[in-house]
Design an enzyme around this catalytic site. Structure first.
Site, PDB file in Angstrom:
ATOM      1  N   LYS A   1      -4.493   4.817  32.425  1.00  0.00           N
ATOM      2  CA  LYS A   1      -3.873   5.064  33.726  1.00  0.00           C
ATOM      3  C   LYS A   1      -4.730   5.939  34.648  1.00  0.00           C
ATOM      4  O   LYS A   1      -4.742   5.730  35.864  1.00  0.00           O
ATOM      5  CB  LYS A   1      -2.490   5.694  33.549  1.00  0.00           C
ATOM      6  CG  LYS A   1      -1.468   4.753  32.935  1.00  0.00           C
ATOM      7  CD  LYS A   1      -0.096   5.397  32.862  1.00  0.00           C
ATOM      8  CE  LYS A   1       0.921   4.452  32.248  1.00  0.00           C
ATOM      9  NZ  LYS A   1       2.282   5.027  32.243  1.00  0.00           N
TER      10      LYS A   1
ATOM     11  N   ASP B   1       5.529   4.953  38.120  1.00  0.00           N
ATOM     12  CA  ASP B   1       6.072   5.759  37.022  1.00  0.00           C
ATOM     13  C   ASP B   1       6.928   6.900  37.539  1.00  0.00           C
ATOM     14  O   ASP B   1       8.024   7.164  37.020  1.00  0.00           O
ATOM     15  CB  ASP B   1       4.936   6.334  36.161  1.00  0.00           C
ATOM     16  CG  ASP B   1       4.415   5.360  35.125  1.00  0.00           C
ATOM     17  OD1 ASP B   1       5.141   4.397  34.793  1.00  0.00           O
ATOM     18  OD2 ASP B   1       3.282   5.550  34.659  1.00  0.00           O
TER      19      ASP B   1
END
Length: 266
Positions: A63, A99
């Site tokens: 990420k 997220d």
């Protein structure tokens, strides 16, 4: 047919393909969602380009590493320093982060965030998203991790307190958020913290969704804590991806049902 995909290491445990494919079918979108186990972020970017993948999900451990390899990123992804979503528009790859939106949306159902104290366990991309989201909503995050140096660096970057892991049981905190993979399938016997400190937290959140109830959540519930599994964050971050990729509103209820039914089979 449009192609969407997940990139990470590992990915075989992920329910993203199940959730996304069921959702596209429900929405009447001619698309498929695949999962790819890759060795590094560069390989993920190469495959997106080579296969002309319209949108990609990025999971552990890429990420943060994928961000500098993209052609651009939105303000949230740049501020967080991590990407979980990539769009491909005519070969230009742009990073996003859903997220933090998924996590904050899930927590809001249980706890008013403003003014509350949080401990974030972990130092990876999901931890960064959690710290960003909690700060944005007016909460007070503290960062703790197995690597004190990484946790202290993350706390300094976001101008919030660092909490040594060994001092975790010394404070009463409104919410503990585990963003580490400890306790994730197949290593479900593990927990990131000892059960003796759990009564100090009002709400315990685990971003892990497989299993549905981790050892951390089971022990927290046994100690009288409110608990929140990673299913809601998982569903909401996936819904955010679909909105970005298609411009359409996905059926959240259907997404929850698909994920929960599969987890309850196990």
């Amino acid at each position: 047919m449009e192609t969407y995909a997940l990139f990470g290491n590992p990915v075989r445990h992920s329910l993203s393909p199940l959730m996304h494919n069921a959702t596209y079918e429900q929405m009447g979108i001619d698309a498929r969602y695949l999962a790819f186990h890759v060795g590094d972020a560069a390989e993920a970017v190469a495959r997106i380009r080579e296969m002309d993948i319209r949108g990609a999900s990025v999971t552990l451990p890429f990420k943060s590493g994928i961000l500098p390899l993209l052609d651009g990123a939105d303000d949230g992804a740049r501020a967080i320093g991590a990407v979980n979503t990539v769009t491909n528009r005519g070969g230009r790859l742009c990073g996003h982060n859903t997220d933090w939106m998924g996590l904050i949306g899930a927590i809001r159902e249980r706890l008013a965030i403003e003014g509350k104290n949080f401990v974030i366990l972990g130092t990876g991309g999901t931890a960064r998203a959690a710290v960003y989201g909690i700060r944005r909503e007016g909460g007070i995050p503290r960062v703790a991790g197995r690597s004190a140096a990484k946790a202290e660096a993350l706390a300094a970057e976001f101008h919030c307190p660092f909490l040594p892991l060994e001092e975790l049981g010394d404070f009463r905190v409104d919410c503990l958020i585990n963003t580490t993979p400890v306790g994730m399938f197949p290593d479900t016997a593990a927990s990131p913290v000892g059960r003796e400190i759990l009564p100090r937290f009002g709400l315990v959140v685990d971003v892990i969704y497989n299993p549905l109830e981790t050892r951390l959540l089971r022990e927290a519930r046994e100690h009288g804590c409110a608990v929140l599994s990673g299913v809601e964050m998982f569903v909401r971050q996936g819904a955010g991806q679909i909105r970005i990729w298609t411009g359409m509103e996905p059926p959240l209820a259907r997404m929850r049902t698909v994920v929960r039914e599969r987890l309850e089979e196990r």
